[in-house]
Structure formats: C-alpha cells, structure tokens
Design a protein around this motif. Structure first.
Motif, short mmCIF file in Angstrom:
data_model
loop_
_atom_site.label_atom_id
_atom_site.label_comp_id
_atom_site.label_asym_id
_atom_site.label_seq_id
_atom_site.Cartn_x
_atom_site.Cartn_y
_atom_site.Cartn_z
N THR A 29 0.85 -1.19 0.00
CA THR A 29 0.00 0.00 0.00
C THR A 29 0.88 1.25 0.00
OG1 THR A 29 -1.56 -1.24 1.39
CG2 THR A 29 -2.00 1.10 1.12
N PRO A 30 1.59 1.53 -1.09
CA PRO A 30 2.48 2.71 -1.11
C PRO A 30 1.68 3.98 -0.85
CG PRO A 30 2.86 1.30 -3.04
CD PRO A 30 1.60 0.81 -2.37
N LEU A 31 2.08 4.73 0.15
CA LEU A 31 1.30 5.90 0.53
C LEU A 31 1.27 6.96 -0.57
CD1 LEU A 31 2.31 6.35 4.28
CD2 LEU A 31 0.43 5.04 3.29
N ASP A 32 2.37 7.13 -1.28
CA ASP A 32 2.41 8.14 -2.34
C ASP A 32 1.37 7.87 -3.42
OD1 ASP A 32 4.41 9.48 -1.08
OD2 ASP A 32 6.04 8.67 -2.31
N GLU A 33 1.18 6.61 -3.74
CA GLU A 33 0.21 6.26 -4.79
C GLU A 33 -1.22 6.57 -4.38
OE1 GLU A 33 0.67 2.30 -6.24
OE2 GLU A 33 2.81 2.57 -6.73
N HIS A 34 -1.46 6.63 -3.07
CA HIS A 34 -2.79 6.97 -2.57
C HIS A 34 -2.91 8.46 -2.21
CE1 HIS A 34 -2.85 2.59 -2.07
NE2 HIS A 34 -4.16 2.67 -1.98
N GLY A 35 -1.83 9.20 -2.39
CA GLY A 35 -1.85 10.61 -2.03
C GLY A 35 -1.87 10.86 -0.54
N ILE A 36 -1.32 9.89 0.22
CA ILE A 36 -1.33 9.99 1.68
C ILE A 36 0.01 10.54 2.17
CG2 ILE A 36 -1.50 8.70 3.85
CD1 ILE A 36 -3.13 6.59 2.27
N SER A 37 -0.04 11.56 2.99
CA SER A 37 1.16 12.14 3.60
C SER A 37 1.21 11.79 5.08
CB SER A 37 1.18 13.67 3.45
OG SER A 37 1.38 14.04 2.10
N VAL A 38 2.41 11.43 5.55
CA VAL A 38 2.63 11.23 6.99
C VAL A 38 3.20 12.53 7.53
CG1 VAL A 38 3.82 9.90 8.76
CG2 VAL A 38 3.05 8.77 6.66
N CYS A 39 2.49 13.17 8.42
CA CYS A 39 2.87 14.50 8.91
C CYS A 39 3.07 14.47 10.42
CB CYS A 39 1.80 15.53 8.55
SG CYS A 39 1.57 15.73 6.76
N SER A 40 4.22 14.93 10.84
CA SER A 40 4.54 14.94 12.27
C SER A 40 4.09 16.25 12.91
CB SER A 40 6.05 14.76 12.46
OG SER A 40 6.41 14.99 13.80
N VAL A 41 3.48 16.12 14.10
CA VAL A 41 3.13 17.32 14.87
C VAL A 41 4.27 17.68 15.82
CG1 VAL A 41 0.70 16.70 14.72
CG2 VAL A 41 1.97 16.15 16.81
N HIS A 42 5.34 16.87 15.82
CA HIS A 42 6.53 17.09 16.65
C HIS A 42 6.15 17.28 18.12
CE1 HIS A 42 9.04 17.19 13.11
NE2 HIS A 42 8.20 18.04 12.56
N GLY A 43 5.40 16.30 18.60
CA GLY A 43 4.94 16.33 19.99
C GLY A 43 3.66 15.53 20.10
#
Length: 219
Positions: A29-43
C-alpha cells in the motif's frame, strides 16, 4: 504537505515519519500512490491539526497514530496519556461518541476505548513505537542498526543484549534503550532501521491505521 495531500496520517515524530511509509510499502500500500502524507506534529498536541483537517477546515480524510504513554498516577493507578489524548482528539473532531468515551475512561475500560477511538481514526500504541517494535520481535534488527551507525562502544554492548532479550523490557531498560536511540538521532536511526522491516512483524495499530485511511480513499 497537508495542503496537497488526499489523506493524512498524523504522527508524533520523525521515527513514525520514516517507519510508517516503510511498513505501508511492505503491505503493498504505497502511501504516495494513494496521495497519503505522513505528517509529524513534533509532539503530542494533535488538536490544532485535527481541527484544520476536520469538517470545519480542509475536510480531508485523516488518522492519528500516537503512543500509549502509560504511567502511574498519584493514586497508584496505571493510566494512559495516549487514551486521554485520543479522547481530546475525538472531542476536537466533533465525534458524537465523545460523552460515551469519557464515561469509559472514568471506568478505565481500556479495551472498549481502544475499539471506539479506532473507529474514529485514532490508533493508540501499547508503549512507544520503538518499544512496540521490539515487542514484536525486532531486537536483532535494533542491534544491527546501532552497529551500522557506529554507535559508541557502551551502546553497542547494550545493543548486543537486545538480540537474546525477550519482551517485555523492564522500565529501566526501556528508558536506556530510548535514550540510546535519541543520542544516535531518532530520525537517523529510523531511516536506517526502516530497511529492516517486514510485513509479518508489525504492531497491529500501525497496520490498522494504514489500512483504514487507504480504504477510505479508495471508496
């Protein structure tokens, strides 16, 4: 990244930013192919991001992955900051089951809370991600990563013990283990460690978070 994403996985830090996409690849399930970004809130303050992504903001599909962060309260109860966090996220997102979740929290119904918040897209780990990975069998891979990164000799001595060590770690070992990773650099460590992941050894909450948002976007 949030502004251009089709879906978002909100995480606490850099380790998750490297390791979740690597796991997703192992699942096919490659995230890029689904347009999914993993975003850190840094906390751990997810609430502003949840409001931004929610129905009154960008209205984007999202899930949240956070640590369990269990601790002993002043009353000598074992409580979870992670589940408390999950309730705050559910409230900020406007989920109608929030009052029920509050009642369950007061009754310490952890299994029921976990099931409900997962339906809301909040996935709470058992401990921290690194400890959860050790507990599903990555001790040898952690040891080899320390070695490849040419960690100091004292760390390497401790790392070699991970190969034969059986989970769960005791509290002092956990603290030392996480401290050693931080000293090497969590991002640097996770980037090297990511290549050692496989499809079979994955904490359930990580697999479920990726599966859920990919399923939502495929509908």
């Amino acid at each position: 990244e949030i502004l251009f994403a089709q879906g978002v996985i909100l995480v606490e830090g850099t380790s998750e930013m490297f390791l979740l996409p690597a796991f997703a690849l192992r699942f096919g399930t490659p995230l890029d192919e689904h347009g999914i970004s993993v975003c850190s809130v840094h906390g751990t303050d997810f609430v502003p991001y949840v409001k931004l992504l929610g129905s009154n903001g960008l209205n984007l599909p999202f899930v949240v992955v956070t640590d369990g962060d269990w601790y002993q309260s002043a009353g000598d109860e074992t409580l979870s900051r992670g589940f408390r966090r999950a309730l705050e996220i559910s409230k900020a997102a406007g989920y109608p089951d929030y009052p029920t979740l509050e009642k369950l929290y007061k009754s310490r119904k952890w299994i029921d809370i976990k099931k409900m918040v997962m339906q809301n897209g909040v996935f709470v780990g058992d401990r921290t991600l690194e400890i959860d990975l050790f507990n599903v069998g990555y001790g040898p891979e952690f040891a080899s990563t320390f070695e490849e990164l040419q960690a100091p000799s004292a760390m390497l001595i401790r790392a070699k013990k991970l190969v034969e060590m059986q989970p769960p770690m005791d509290y002092e070992t956990e603290v030392q283990f996480l401290s050693d990773i931080s000293k090497v650099g969590k991002g640097r460590f996770a980037q090297r460690f990511a290549s050692k992941l496989d499809n079979k050894r994955c904490p359930d909450y990580i697999r479920s978070s990726v599966t859920q948002i990919a399923r939502v976007l495929s509908q």
